[in-house]
Structures are given as C-alpha cells and as structure tokens.
Design a protein around this motif. Structure first.
Motif, short mmCIF file in Angstrom:
data_model
loop_
_atom_site.label_atom_id
_atom_site.label_comp_id
_atom_site.label_asym_id
_atom_site.label_seq_id
_atom_site.Cartn_x
_atom_site.Cartn_y
_atom_site.Cartn_z
N ASP A 291 0.99 -1.20 0.13
CA ASP A 291 0.16 -0.14 0.02
C ASP A 291 0.38 1.40 -0.08
OD1 ASP A 291 -2.74 1.37 0.43
OD2 ASP A 291 -2.10 1.72 2.02
N GLY A 292 2.06 1.10 0.97
CA GLY A 292 2.84 2.50 0.90
C GLY A 292 3.72 2.60 -0.53
N PHE A 293 3.64 1.42 -1.31
CA PHE A 293 4.74 1.89 -2.36
C PHE A 293 3.78 2.83 -3.54
CE2 PHE A 293 6.85 -2.30 -1.04
CZ PHE A 293 8.44 -1.40 -1.39
N ARG A 294 2.37 2.76 -3.61
CA ARG A 294 1.52 3.18 -4.71
C ARG A 294 1.32 4.54 -4.86
NH1 ARG A 294 -4.10 2.80 -2.97
NH2 ARG A 294 -4.44 1.18 -1.34
N ALA A 295 2.46 5.65 -3.72
CA ALA A 295 2.28 6.98 -3.61
C ALA A 295 4.59 6.88 -3.99
CB ALA A 295 1.98 7.85 -2.62
N ASP A 296 4.58 6.17 -3.44
CA ASP A 296 6.44 6.17 -3.91
C ASP A 296 6.18 5.68 -5.76
OD1 ASP A 296 9.35 6.12 -3.67
OD2 ASP A 296 8.79 4.41 -2.81
N LYS A 297 7.67 7.02 -6.19
CA LYS A 297 7.96 6.78 -7.63
C LYS A 297 9.15 5.52 -8.12
CE LYS A 297 6.91 12.07 -8.98
NZ LYS A 297 7.89 13.03 -8.99
N ASN A 298 10.08 5.45 -6.63
CA ASN A 298 11.19 4.94 -7.11
C ASN A 298 10.93 2.64 -6.50
OD1 ASN A 298 11.33 4.72 -4.40
ND2 ASN A 298 12.79 6.72 -4.26
N GLY A 308 17.49 0.11 13.66
CA GLY A 308 18.31 1.08 12.90
C GLY A 308 18.92 0.52 11.95
N GLY A 309 19.48 -0.77 12.48
CA GLY A 309 20.25 -1.24 11.14
C GLY A 309 20.17 -1.83 10.47
N PHE A 310 20.93 -1.40 8.95
CA PHE A 310 20.62 -1.92 7.54
C PHE A 310 20.74 -3.04 7.75
CE2 PHE A 310 22.91 -1.87 3.41
CZ PHE A 310 21.59 -2.27 2.78
N VAL A 311 19.53 -3.77 7.18
CA VAL A 311 19.69 -5.41 6.99
C VAL A 311 19.10 -5.71 5.73
CG1 VAL A 311 18.95 -5.82 9.52
CG2 VAL A 311 17.09 -5.51 7.63
N GLY A 312 18.60 -4.81 4.73
CA GLY A 312 18.04 -5.54 3.57
C GLY A 312 17.73 -4.24 2.64
N LEU A 313 16.97 -4.87 1.63
CA LEU A 313 16.47 -3.67 0.65
C LEU A 313 14.83 -4.47 0.00
CD1 LEU A 313 17.34 -0.44 -0.82
CD2 LEU A 313 18.13 -2.76 -2.47
N ILE A 314 14.55 -3.62 -0.40
CA ILE A 314 13.20 -4.83 -0.91
C ILE A 314 12.39 -3.81 -1.61
CG2 ILE A 314 11.59 -2.96 1.16
CD1 ILE A 314 9.72 -6.21 1.44
N GLY A 315 11.48 -3.82 -2.38
CA GLY A 315 11.26 -3.34 -4.21
C GLY A 315 9.66 -3.69 -3.81
N ALA A 316 9.06 -2.84 -4.86
CA ALA A 316 7.43 -3.57 -5.03
C ALA A 316 7.32 -4.47 -5.79
CB ALA A 316 6.93 -2.09 -5.47
#
Length: 332
Positions: A291-298, A308-316
């Motif tokens: 639902d949050g990806f809808r208003a996101d361009k990237n 708060g540590g970086f653990v991964g990357l996720i895309g739509a």
C-alpha cells in the motif's frame, strides 16, 4: 356443479395457493444470495423491489415470522375450515361416511405436494426472481401483522436481530475455489485471491534482499571511477552508503547515473545524485508495504532492524512476486 361444491373447490384452491405462496417465498428468502441483493440495492438506479428486499432481509427474523404466521393460517385454519365445510356439504348428500376420509387424504396430499414441496423447489431454484416479485406483498403483510409480530418480538427477542452481511478469509478462499471449479472465474484469478490474503502473513524480512546481497555504492565514489560497473552491471538501484557504519545517504538509480556520465558530469559523486529513501521495519507486513509503494516513484525501501541497522533492501516487485506466484518462502 352445485353452488356448495363450487365454493368448496374455490376454498381448496385458495388454501393450497396461499400455502404454496408462503412456502415458495420462504424458501426463496432463505436461499437467495444476500450479496446479489446488496449489489442490486446499491445500484444508482436500483429497482424498487431490490431496495425493499434488502430492507426485508435485514430483518429476516421478522420477515420469516410473518410468513410462518400466514402459512400456518392457511394450513391449519384453512384446513379446519375446509374440513368443517366439507362435512356439511357431504352430509347434505348423505355420502360423508366414505367421501370425508377420501377428502381429508386428498387435501393432505394436495397441501404437501402443491402447497409445500413443489413451491419450495421452485422458490429455491428461482430465489432472486421470486424474492424480488414478492417483496411488495411481504411489506404489506408486515404492516398488517405488525402488532402481532411486535408482541412475538417481546416474547422472543431473537426475532429482532438484524441479519448482517459478513464473511471471512476462509469463506472467500472457498468461494474462489468453487468459482474456479465451476468455471465462473479463471483458475489464476482464484489463485491470486488466495495469495492476496497471504500478504498479511508475510513480512519485509521474508521478502527483502539481505544486506550481504544488496547492491551498495560508496557515496564518496565518483562516476568516473564507477564507469565500468555502471555499464556492465544491470542493477537498477543501489544503496548509497556513507562513511559511518549503517549510514545510508539514499539510493541511486542506474539510469540517472548513466545519464550524468553521458552529460560529462563524471566528476560528481554518487552522493550528489542519490535520492531520498524511506526506511521500513523488517517486521512490517507485506500488505501494508504494498500500500505504501503506491505513492512512491522509485518503489524501493531500505529495511532496518529494531536498532535502526541496515538489514536489507526491498522493492515493490518483491511483493508483486507473491501475488504472481513467483515467490516461495525459504526454509530456515
């Protein structure tokens, strides 16, 4: 045919017809699809009978009480009245000894077959049509019998309960499966409906690309030093890292970096061209993430742990892969 026989025949028709109408309408109300009724009533130019039917079904206990009272009136009072009148008619002809038992058996068979079984079968088969056609008559009967129904509601409060339309995940899955088996919806559509509910049980941690495999770039690196990497690597997005541990400056798009190279801006650093990125907790559910990806361009999020540590990357695309059936949960 004499007048009393004609009257007796008309009374039989009235009693059987009244019983048949009540039985057929009762069966129709109990079998009609409430969702179809709700859909018809919600149309901008809805048929008046549909709105009335939806109103009657909302108080189904009260509506059925009206039908039961009317049906028993025809079956019990009507049968007693017919029996008494038939006795008078047959005694006048001095044949009551033989004809009266035959009349009683015949009337019972008529009521069972044509007053109960046949109309209930037809009412179940043509539930929507019968319900819509009978709604105005039912409304009139409800108004006429209102004092008696109100008295019954005081004695039996459950009659007043409203019939709410509700469902759950299991019912929707089962309906999708049945619809697919009967050919009413496509098999892939039924499968996708099931996978939609699966999103609620999957988190970003299940779908993300782990930190060790996530593409990253040093924010201080210049485009000139990354020329070969940008040309040969097909990665669409990189996480841009700062000098400190878990310091994320943003994300960089390959097309944007290549465009800067073509324009002769190879002295710029990756940090100069990176874009802001949103952070999401690793336990966020996939449905909220989508639902949050809808208003996101990237369509990219950086996943962080509770510290708060970086653990991964996720895309739509990772969430959409679940709906497409491409994703399989790895066994830990």
């Amino acid at each position: 045919m004499s007048g009393d026989i004609l009257v007796l025949s008309l009374l039989i028709i009235i009693v059987v017809t009244g019983s048949a109408w009540c039985s057929g309408v009762e069966a129709a109300l109990l079998t009609v699809n409430p969702l179809r009724v709700h859909k018809l009533a919600d149309r901008p130019k809805a048929y008046a009978g549909a709105k009335l039917l939806a109103k009657l079904r909302k108080r189904l206990g009260r509506t059925l009480s009206v039908l039961v009272i009317a049906n028993n009136g025809f079956n019990i009072f009507g049968s007693l009245m017919l029996g008494g009148y038939a006795t008078v008619v047959l005694e006048k002809r001095a044949i009551s000894g033989i004809a009266l038992p035959v009349f009683s058996i015949g009337l019972t068979i008529l009521v069972i077959l044509f007053g109960e079984i046949l109309p209930k079968s037809l009412g179940s088969r043509f539930a929507l049509q019968v319900s819509l056609a009978s709604a105005p008559v039912l409304q009139l009967l409800s108004l006429i019998m209102r004092p008696l129904v109100v008295l019954l509601e005081r004695i039996i409060p459950t009659i007043t309960a409203e019939d709410e339309i509700s469902t759950d995940e299991d019912e929707i899955r089962q309906l999708a499966r049945l619809g697919s088996q009967k050919g009413l919806i496509e098999a892939d559509e039924a499968a996708m409906i099931t996978k939609v509910f699966q999103l609620n049980d999957i988190t970003a941690r299940d779908l993300m690309t782990p930190r060790v495999a996530a593409p990253t770039l040093d924010g201080s690196a210049t485009l000139n030093s990354l020329r070969d990497l940008l040309i040969k690597n097909n990665t669409s997005w990189w996480v841009v890292l700062g000098t400190e541990v878990d310091k994320i400056l943003g994300i960089a798009n390959r097309e944007c970096l290549l465009q800067a190279l073509l324009q002769g801006q190879d002295n710029l650093t990756v940090a100069d061209l990176c874009q802001d990125v949103e952070f999401v907790p690793e336990m966020i559910r996939a449905d909220r993430l989508l639902d949050g990806f809808r208003a996101d361009k990237n369509g990219i999020r950086v996943v962080v742990d509770e510290f708060g540590g970086f653990v991964g990357l996720i895309g739509a695309d990772a969430v959409l892969a679940v709906l497409a059936g491409w994703w399989r949960k790895s066994v830990q």
